[in-house]
Every structure is written in C-alpha cells, then in structure tokens.
Design an enzyme around this catalytic site. Structure first.
Site, short mmCIF file in Angstrom:
data_model
loop_
_atom_site.label_atom_id
_atom_site.label_comp_id
_atom_site.label_asym_id
_atom_site.label_seq_id
_atom_site.Cartn_x
_atom_site.Cartn_y
_atom_site.Cartn_z
N GLY A 175 -4.77 13.73 -0.91
CA GLY A 175 -6.01 14.26 -0.34
C GLY A 175 -6.59 13.32 0.70
O GLY A 175 -7.12 13.76 1.73
N GLN B 19 -11.01 18.59 -4.85
CA GLN B 19 -11.46 18.73 -6.24
C GLN B 19 -11.66 20.21 -6.61
O GLN B 19 -11.42 20.61 -7.75
CB GLN B 19 -12.79 17.98 -6.41
CG GLN B 19 -13.25 17.78 -7.84
CD GLN B 19 -12.31 16.92 -8.67
OE1 GLN B 19 -11.77 17.41 -9.68
NE2 GLN B 19 -12.06 15.69 -8.29
N THR C 220 9.86 10.67 6.72
CA THR C 220 10.72 11.47 5.85
C THR C 220 9.88 12.05 4.72
O THR C 220 9.11 11.35 4.07
CB THR C 220 11.88 10.61 5.29
OG1 THR C 220 12.61 10.11 6.41
CG2 THR C 220 12.80 11.42 4.39
N CYS D 164 -12.33 6.31 -7.76
CA CYS D 164 -12.10 5.28 -6.73
C CYS D 164 -13.20 4.24 -6.76
O CYS D 164 -13.01 3.11 -6.36
CB CYS D 164 -12.09 5.90 -5.33
SG CYS D 164 -11.36 7.49 -5.27
#
Ligand SMILES: Cc1ncc(COP(=O)(O)O)c(C=O)c1O
Length: 392
Positions: free
Chosen positions: A70, A179, A237, A324
C-alpha cells in the site's frame, strides 16, 4: 492460544491464498520477461493475476499496477500525479487524518516547492466535502484522501468529494483504500477516483504486495525506473507469487463480503459495547459511518501502551493505533486532528477483528478487556496483571 484482535495491522494468509501462491514459489519460477517456456509460464500467471484482481475490484486488467504494498502504491499515486501535473500547478490537497504513507509523501514533496493543504476533520474524523471544494484552486492538481481510517475506522465521504473534484478540470483524485477495500462493498470505478491504492495483507493476502489502480487515460510519472515492467509504470522484476496471492485474496473477499460484513460488524458492536460498559473508555471515530472491523477508544487517564501490554500478557493482541506508529511516544496525528488533547490521545486503543475471529474469542475479549482496563486504571503493576487468573 493467544487471541489476535489486530487485523487492521495485518491479517494471516488464508490457506486458499497460500495454495495459489505455492506453485509460483516452486516449479513456476521463471522471470515473466523471459521469452522461453519458463518465462512464459510466469507471464501467464502474472497476466492472470492482473485479470483476476481487476475483476474482483471492478477494473480493467490494464489499469492495475502491482507494487510492493500500500505504501508504494500511494507513493506512486501521489508523487506520480504531483510531478505529472507540475506544469499546470503545484497545489496538493489532502486531509489531516491520512496514513503516514500519504502524509509523509506529501511532506516530502513540500521540499520541492509543492504546496500541501490539509483539510481538517470534525470530532469523528470526518472531512466536510465543502471544505475540500474550498481548498481547490486553479493550481490544484491532486486531491488525496483515505477511504476508511486505519486508526479510528471512520469512513470519509469520498463520493461527495469526488463530485466536487470532478467539477474541476485537471484535478486528479487519489483514494487510499488500503484499509477499507476488504471491508466495504467496493469497486474502484464507483468511487469516482482516478487512482486507488490497495494492499494484499489487509485481506488475508501476503505482506509486501499491493496494487495501484490507475484509471485509463490518467497521466502519471513512474517513480521507479529500470525495465519496462507493468506497462512502464513500475520497473523491477515482478513479485509473481505475491500478485497471484493478492488476486486470490481479493477474489475470495469479493465473493464473501455480503455474509462477512454484517457478521463481523455484529461481533465488533458486541465487543465495543462491553468495553464501553466498563465506563473507562470513550469510543473514537464515527459511531455509524465506520469500517465494520475496527473498534477504537481512548482509555481515560491511561497510557494505551500499558493497556495493550497488559492485554498481551493476558493473551489478547490489540494495538494502540496505527501499527507503523506503535512504539513511538508521539500521540496520533489523527486523534489530534479530531480535537483530542494530548493527555486523552495517549490512551488510544484499537481493537480490530477479522474473518477468522470467532464468537468465543469475542466472548473472551468481552470479559478480559474491561477487567484489564479496570486494573490498569487502578494503577496495578503489570506483573500483578500477568499473574492474575486467566493469564497464560
Ligand atoms: C490506510 C492505510 N494506508 C496505507 C497503508 C500502508 O500499506 P502497506 O502496509 O501495505 O505498505 C496502511 C497499512 O497499515 C493503511 O492502513
């Protein structure tokens, strides 16, 4: 067995997702950019993941860019739109209750001369769409808003905001649905946005994979340079197993929302009522217009961290707000924006349920959380709480 009530932080990978991912971590290991059979098999799996995720969120496969989560999706949206719009303007509009992925990205852009305008919120954490409209000028190129708040669960009036943004030519709307997407009747197109951020790990998919939906025709500058992967919008990649896992997680979620949302909302309401009945907390966020899985509170006269620690010792995992930010001594910018003074905001608690949360777990939390709150309120040392009956 500890009880996990922190699904807003992350969720366990569900078995069907793991099953879908395993072949990509084993036999089908090729690089999707390689022309040989190994590469072609991986390319097929990646293309299929684009198709499936797009279908699950109401998009076209070509509008999906897989990212590392996100945060990266939001960085690509906000920086990519800000720089693409730079010849026309430098004003970026947001709210005071965004996730750090948006908030700190915009703060970073200020260093390059962008003007960032933060629209305030009410006591429930809701933005007034008229305030957003008033913040728009001819120099505005982007509005970035969260759909469902990760700390207090409040849903923002994104549709009304989209109407106002649409009325202005040349302003892009980014919605952080990381969320909210697993927990609302959701399709990217119906939001009226141009850019939507998503993450797999909030929907029982793997961590470290997300996606940005980019409405067809939207001009965005890539923020990661190298190869031409993801239609030149995100070099590197690809995480094929992650993309396949994310697509499967969203596919399953899309099929079960109708049953899931009312069930989890009822469990959440039962738990929230038991916690509020302790008389030791106040519910934060909007009482009705909120994500169904989040119950959030401020505990009066207590440190949220002390309550979370005491609950952890009792075998119940909750958080003090955003994952966080936990561990930081700063109070939540979201609660501050909602008008909570520092001493109240320090009591922040977030309990978040998931698809796998059982009624028995909710029953246990209904008993233990008020009990622990009472003991922390009395100032009992943590050690005493740990030794209390029921401690594991
Ligand atoms: C609203 C919101 N936006 C962005 C993010 C960041 O997503 P990720 O953890 O996948 O980088 C989160 C995750 O906590 C979130 O809840």
């Amino acid at each position: 067995m500890p009880i996990y009530l922190d699904h807003a932080a992350t969720t366990p990978v569900r078995p069907e997702v793991l099953e879908a991912m395993l072949p990509l971590l084993g036999g089908t290991f090729g690089n999707p950019s390689s022309a040989h059979a190994f590469g072609r098999a991986a390319r097929e799996a990646l293309d299929d993941a684009h198709e499936r995720l797009a279908r699950a969120v109401g998009a076209d496969a070509r509008e999906i860019v897989f990212t590392s989560g996100g945060t990266e999706a939001t960085n690509l949206a906000v920086k990519g739109a800000a720089w693409a719009g730079r010849p026309r303007g430098h004003r970026l509009v947001t709210t005071a209750v965004e996730h750090h992925a948006t908030h700190h990205t915009l703060r970073y852009l200020e260093k390059f001369g962008f003007e960032v305008v933060e629209v305030g919120v009410d006591r429930y954490g809701r933005v007034d769409p008229d305030d957003v409209e008033r913040a728009l000028t001819d120099r505005t190129t982007l509005v970035s808003i969260i759909l469902g708040n990760n700390e207090v669960g409040t849903l923002e009036p994104v549709l009304e905001i989209a109407e106002r943004v649409r009325a202005r030519r040349g302003v892009l709307l980014h919605v952080d649905a990381v969320q909210a997407a697993p927990w609302t009747e959701f399709s990217v197109d119906s939001l009226g946005a141009d850019l939507v951020s998503l993450a797999a790990h909030k929907a029982e998919g793997p961590k470290g994979v997300g996606a940005l939906w980019i409405r067809r025709g939207t001009h965005l500058l890539a923020q990661q340079h190298g190869g031409g992967q993801e239609r030149h919008r995100r070099a590197g990649t690809e995480n094929v197993a992650g993309a396949v896992g994310m697509a499967r997680a969203f596919e399953l979620r899309a099929a079960e929302r109708a049953e899931l949302l009312p069930r989890v909302r009822a469990q959440r309401d039962r738990l929230a009522a038991a916690v509020v009945a302790s008389g030791l907390v106040e519910l934060t966020g909007h009482p009705v217009d909120r994500l169904p899985h989040i119950a959030s509170f401020v505990a009066r006269g207590m440190e949220g961290g002390s309550v979370a620690l005491a609950l952890d010792l009792e075998g119940i995992a909750i958080s003090t707000g955003s994952a966080c930010a936990s561990g930081s001594t700063e109070v939540s910018h979201v609660l501050t924006a909602m008008g909570y003074p520092n001493d109240e905001a320090r009591g922040q608690l977030r309990i978040s349920l998931g698809r796998t949360t059982t009624d028995a777990e909710v029953d246990a939390a209904c008993r233990v959380v008020p009990d622990v709150l009472a003991r922390v309120a009395e100032g009992s040392p943590i050690a005493e709480v740990a030794g209390a009956p029921g401690a594991s």
